[in-house]
Motif scaffolding. Sequence first.
Motif, PDB file in Angstrom:
ATOM      1  N   HIS A 111       0.833  -1.201   0.000  1.00 27.60           N
ATOM      2  CA  HIS A 111       0.000   0.000   0.000  1.00 27.60           C
ATOM      3  C   HIS A 111       0.872   1.257   0.000  1.00 27.60           C
ATOM      4  CE1 HIS A 111      -3.057   2.916   1.096  1.00 27.60           C
ATOM      5  NE2 HIS A 111      -2.379   3.222   2.182  1.00 27.60           N
ATOM      6  N   GLN A 143       1.282   4.112  -3.147  1.00 24.64           N
ATOM      7  CA  GLN A 143       1.055   5.550  -2.976  1.00 24.64           C
ATOM      8  C   GLN A 143       2.275   6.352  -3.414  1.00 24.64           C
ATOM      9  OE1 GLN A 143      -0.331   5.978   1.159  1.00 24.64           O
ATOM     10  NE2 GLN A 143      -2.382   6.382   0.356  1.00 24.64           N
ATOM     11  N   GLU A 144       3.478   5.889  -3.030  1.00 28.95           N
ATOM     12  CA  GLU A 144       4.699   6.593  -3.431  1.00 28.95           C
ATOM     13  C   GLU A 144       4.872   6.555  -4.946  1.00 28.95           C
ATOM     14  OE1 GLU A 144       6.098   8.423  -1.491  1.00 28.95           O
ATOM     15  OE2 GLU A 144       6.036   7.633   0.548  1.00 28.95           O
ATOM     16  N   HIS A 168       2.704   9.156  -6.384  1.00 30.56           N
ATOM     17  CA  HIS A 168       3.298  10.485  -6.208  1.00 30.56           C
ATOM     18  C   HIS A 168       4.366  10.741  -7.270  1.00 30.56           C
ATOM     19  CE1 HIS A 168       2.364  10.040  -1.620  1.00 30.56           C
ATOM     20  NE2 HIS A 168       1.275  10.076  -2.370  1.00 30.56           N
ATOM     21  N   GLU A 170      -0.823  11.878   2.571  1.00 35.62           N
ATOM     22  CA  GLU A 170      -0.525  10.460   2.385  1.00 35.62           C
ATOM     23  C   GLU A 170       0.843  10.109   2.956  1.00 35.62           C
ATOM     24  OE1 GLU A 170      -3.298   9.724  -1.593  1.00 35.62           O
ATOM     25  OE2 GLU A 170      -1.104   9.712  -1.776  1.00 35.62           O
ATOM     26  N   HIS A 224       1.765   7.497   6.192  1.00 30.28           N
ATOM     27  CA  HIS A 224       2.829   6.501   6.334  1.00 30.28           C
ATOM     28  C   HIS A 224       3.532   6.647   7.683  1.00 30.28           C
ATOM     29  CE1 HIS A 224       3.181   6.472   1.634  1.00 30.28           C
ATOM     30  NE2 HIS A 224       2.006   6.075   2.078  1.00 30.28           N
TER      31      HIS A 224
END
Length: 247
Positions: free
Chosen positions: A110, A114-115, A118, A207, A211
């Motif tokens: 997950h 997300q990274e 980005h 986001e 983390h």
Amino acid sequence: MLSSKSLMRSLRQSGQLPVHDFLAPALFAPEPALHLHDDPEEQRISRRSEPRRPRRRRPETEAEASDQGAARLPVLSLNQAGELAATLIYTAQKPPLVNAHPHLRPLMSHMYEQEAGHLRTFNSLLAKHRVRPTALYPVWSVLASGLGWGTAVLGREAAMACTEAVETEIGTHYNSQIRSLLEMFEGYEVGPELRDLVGTLRRIRDEELEHLDHALENDAKEAKPYWLLTSVIKAGCRGAIWASERV
């Protein structure tokens, strides 16, 4: 005309205010008793009470305003390098960490996804605004992979402490960019493109801080030695930001 405070006020009213805006206390300073109103006469009275500011040339079009923002915000290339480094940290951490702790596989996947999202966002922004990547891109790639693998080998707590340290610095860095954008366009007409840019930076920042929360939930503070490990990583992040802004 939208000032930075007016923009923040409209975002609060529309429910778009991120939960992590506590990192920018300057944006929430008490507002003066006199402020702009819808009535033209009240606007003139309020403006007379405001301090005089240097006159700036107003962008003639939204596209010009966006180009001015990109020109004064070269850290877009730094953001791209930082997101690449983040994907490489998680890529290097995942095999040893998941082998030892299989229950972490969904979380690691997950955070990586997300990274990666980005990174795609900033790749697109750099191409759109014709901003060149930092020349230190290859250096940060090697160091990020080494940091990810090294902390994962040290154990789950060390890997999570790495995430906590990195995301603390990155969250603060993104918040500084958001503040700079709002200040940069204070007094200008704010078009949808600039609103979208601020919204994108806020979403990515939140986001990243999500983390950080995951890391704390997974015993980041139990790393040994926690203080030394996180201090070194934070100092390394600040050094990387400083160098990338200049090269």
